[in-house]
Design an enzyme around this catalytic site. Structure first.
Site, PDB file in Angstrom:
ATOM      1  N   SER A   1      14.535  22.082 -15.294  1.00 16.57           N
ATOM      2  CA  SER A   1      13.323  23.151 -15.540  1.00 16.57           C
ATOM      3  C   SER A   1      13.842  24.641 -16.186  1.00 16.57           C
ATOM      4  O   SER A   1      14.972  25.007 -15.514  1.00 16.57           O
ATOM      5  CB  SER A   1      12.546  23.267 -14.262  1.00 16.57           C
ATOM      6  OG  SER A   1      11.703  24.623 -14.326  1.00 16.57           O
TER       7      SER A   1
ATOM      8  N   HIS B   1       0.949  -1.011   0.064  1.00 14.17           N
ATOM      9  CA  HIS B   1      -0.057  -0.035   0.033  1.00 14.17           C
ATOM     10  C   HIS B   1       0.721   1.056   0.064  1.00 14.17           C
ATOM     11  O   HIS B   1       0.514   2.437   0.571  1.00 14.17           O
ATOM     12  CB  HIS B   1      -0.844   0.107   1.053  1.00 14.17           C
ATOM     13  CG  HIS B   1      -1.809  -1.243   1.666  1.00 14.17           C
ATOM     14  ND1 HIS B   1      -2.814  -1.464   0.912  1.00 14.17           N
ATOM     15  CD2 HIS B   1      -1.257  -2.319   2.245  1.00 14.17           C
ATOM     16  CE1 HIS B   1      -3.263  -2.621   1.333  1.00 14.17           C
ATOM     17  NE2 HIS B   1      -2.234  -3.170   2.083  1.00 14.17           N
TER      18      HIS B   1
ATOM     19  N   LYS C   1      15.690  22.206 -10.002  1.00 15.73           N
ATOM     20  CA  LYS C   1      14.787  20.866 -10.297  1.00 15.73           C
ATOM     21  C   LYS C   1      15.827  20.231 -11.004  1.00 15.73           C
ATOM     22  O   LYS C   1      16.552  20.502 -11.938  1.00 15.73           O
ATOM     23  CB  LYS C   1      13.557  21.242 -11.213  1.00 15.73           C
ATOM     24  CG  LYS C   1      12.441  22.021 -10.481  1.00 15.73           C
ATOM     25  CD  LYS C   1      11.580  21.148  -9.777  1.00 15.73           C
ATOM     26  CE  LYS C   1      10.666  20.518 -10.803  1.00 15.73           C
ATOM     27  NZ  LYS C   1       9.635  19.978 -10.365  1.00 15.73           N
TER      28      LYS C   1
ATOM     29  N   GLU D   1       9.448   9.188 -16.319  1.00 15.84           N
ATOM     30  CA  GLU D   1       7.826   9.643 -16.610  1.00 15.84           C
ATOM     31  C   GLU D   1       7.405   9.179 -17.949  1.00 15.84           C
ATOM     32  O   GLU D   1       6.227   8.814 -17.973  1.00 15.84           O
ATOM     33  CB  GLU D   1       7.634  11.061 -16.444  1.00 15.84           C
ATOM     34  CG  GLU D   1       7.826  11.616 -15.027  1.00 15.84           C
ATOM     35  CD  GLU D   1       8.002  12.901 -14.957  1.00 15.84           C
ATOM     36  OE1 GLU D   1       7.028  13.745 -14.771  1.00 15.84           O
ATOM     37  OE2 GLU D   1       9.116  13.571 -15.220  1.00 15.84           O
TER      38      GLU D   1
END
Ligand code: ARG
Length: 463
Positions: A282, A161, A288, A295
């Site tokens: 970024s 979980h 970043k 992704e």
């Protein structure tokens, strides 16, 4: 005989050529030109067989073979002009062959149809993609093994979980993916073996009255045997559906590890560091480091599964034998295969560069009362409590620790004994995360000794 506007390959009974819109919807050359090497290999094998069986002359066969070899060179050099008016790769190649060698080109299509021709081309192409997927998976499995070996006994939190459950080893976690990708590999191996039958000679749908030798073309193209039923042969796209199915499961696995990388590389987890080579920055937030490759790999299943849904939908309900619907098979499979092969390489690259943060992993493993099960097991072993009672005692101890804001191992012996009087000092021996993982020696368990044995086994398999 030739009518100026009609298709030169089949226009004999046509008074006019196709409408421009008809040509646009009908033509597949824009994408099936990718099948050129397979189409030419199939044609050369077919022509050689026709000559060996006395159906065309040796002289014509030699001219056909030399012409096809030249066409392949032209295509590879980018010097070939693909014409939409000629519909597809089969007719583009044949028309060029006629330019090069004259009327003998017209003999190549004896005892053949575009229906068995496209079936052989596409099988050869998908078969090669199975080989590429298998190679990509083996490389990826090696990268997981290298990670497993480097951190066979490093401790990290195991989750259920996405909540800390029990400590596991980094090596064990890496090996879980080796198992998944090994099953994917087996699916491609299996699909490849099943698709490795040669369609050539099924002709349009019924076979042919010419005395052809299907064993010969099958052998020349590396197939195990010719297909057995001509109707099935020209209408079968199971091999493409199987490829897409195996690809979808494999892409699911890629997406799952990709998701772990996204989570693990976040500032909140810091379990791993992705290399600069597989991260992006970024344009507005200088701090970043984004896991874009991970992704994208998380997303790629969408395309691959979409291709599968599209082709299943095309094939569903098609009556025997060939229908033009089946021309819709190629773009889906091309895109899915490209996506999968690139995805496997990207994952391998990311994994090779990946730097797991050992100390962070171990610290996280110890948090969240992850050795509570070890404590309960100790109560069962040492005090002979029924597991359900041990579970209850442990739950009470967890609640105490939570109240105090400390770990289970930080509770004093008297605090423990206040919950169950028979607890002894020995209980602390099972509370460390290293003790916990080392004790999990059951078959398939996370103990470093198991991990090392599995690494050795997989290395042997991959050799
Ligand atoms: N371009 C066609 C395809 O991809 C080749 C087979 C065409 N056969 C036919 N009878 N029109 O399916």
């Amino acid at each position: 005989m030739d009518r100026p506007n009609a298709n030169a390959m089949w226009g004999g009974r046509f008074q006019s050529g196709p409408d421009a819109i008809m040509e646009a919807i009908n033509a597949s050359i824009g994408f099936d030109k990718r099948l050129a090497p397979q189409d030419i290999a199939g044609s050369r094998a077919h022509a050689a067989m026709l000559a060996a069986c006395g159906i065309i002359t040796e002289e014509d066969q030699r001219a056909i073979d030399a012409g096809l070899a030249q066409i392949l060179e032209e295509i590879e050099a980018g010097a070939f002009e693909f014409k939409p008016a000629l519909e597809d790769i089969h007719m583009n190649v044949e028309a060029r062959l006629r330019d090069l060698i004259g009327p003998a080109a017209g003999r190549l299509h004896t005892a053949r149809s575009r229906n068995d021709q496209v079936a052989v081309d596409f099988r050869l192409w998908v078969r090669a993609q199975c080989d590429a997927a298998i190679a990509g998976l083996e490389a990826l499995m090696r990268a997981f093994l290298a990670q497993a070996e480097a951190g066979a006994d490093w401790v990290m939190p195991g989750f259920t979980h996405l909540q800390s459950a029990q400590p596991v080893t980094w090596g064990h976690h890496m090996l879980a993916y080796v198992e998944m990708f090994a099953r994917d590999r087996a699916r491609f191996v299996d699909a490849r073996a099943r698709m490795n039958e040669c369609p050539l000679g099924a002709a349009a749908l019924a076979g042919t009255s010419f005395p052809i030798d299907r064993q010969m073309t099958a052998q020349a193209l590396g197939f195990d045997r010719p297909t057995a039923n001509s109707l099935d042969t020209v209408s079968d796209r199971d091999f493409a559906l199987e490829f897409l199915s195996a690809a979808a499961i494999c892409a699911t696995h890629l997406s799952r590890f990709a998701e772990e990388l996204v989570i693990w590389s976040s500032a909140q987890f810091r379990f791993v560091r992705l290399s600069d080579r597989f991260s992006t920055g970024s344009s507005i937030m200088p701090q970043k480091r984004n896991p874009d490759a991970a992704e994208l790999l998380r997303a790629k299943l969408g395309r691959i599964l979409g291709a599968g849904v599209a082709l299943f939908t095309v094939m569903k309900g098609l009556p025997l034998a060939y229908s033009k619907d089946m021309q819709e098979d190629k773009e889906q499979v091309f895109d899915a295969a490209d996506t999968l092969i690139l995805g496997l390489a990207a994952m391998e690259g990311m994994l090779r560069d990946l730097e797991p943060q050992r100390d962070t992993l171990e610290a996280a493993a110890a948090s969240g009362f992850s050795t509570a099960t070890d404590l309960a097991d100790w109560l069962v072993r040492a005090l002979n409590l029924p597991f359900r009672d041990a579970h209850h005692v442990t739950g009470t101890l967890v609640a105490r620790a939570e109240q105090k804001g400390c770990d289970l191992a930080d509770l004093s012996l008297s605090e423990m004994q206040a919950v169950h009087g028979e607890i002894t000092q020995d209980i602390y021996s099972v509370l460390g995360v290293r003790n916990s993982v080392a004790s999990r020696t059951s078959h398939g368990g996370t103990a470093p000794a198991n991990v090392r044995a599995q690494i050795a086994r997989w290395k042997e398999v991959l050799e």
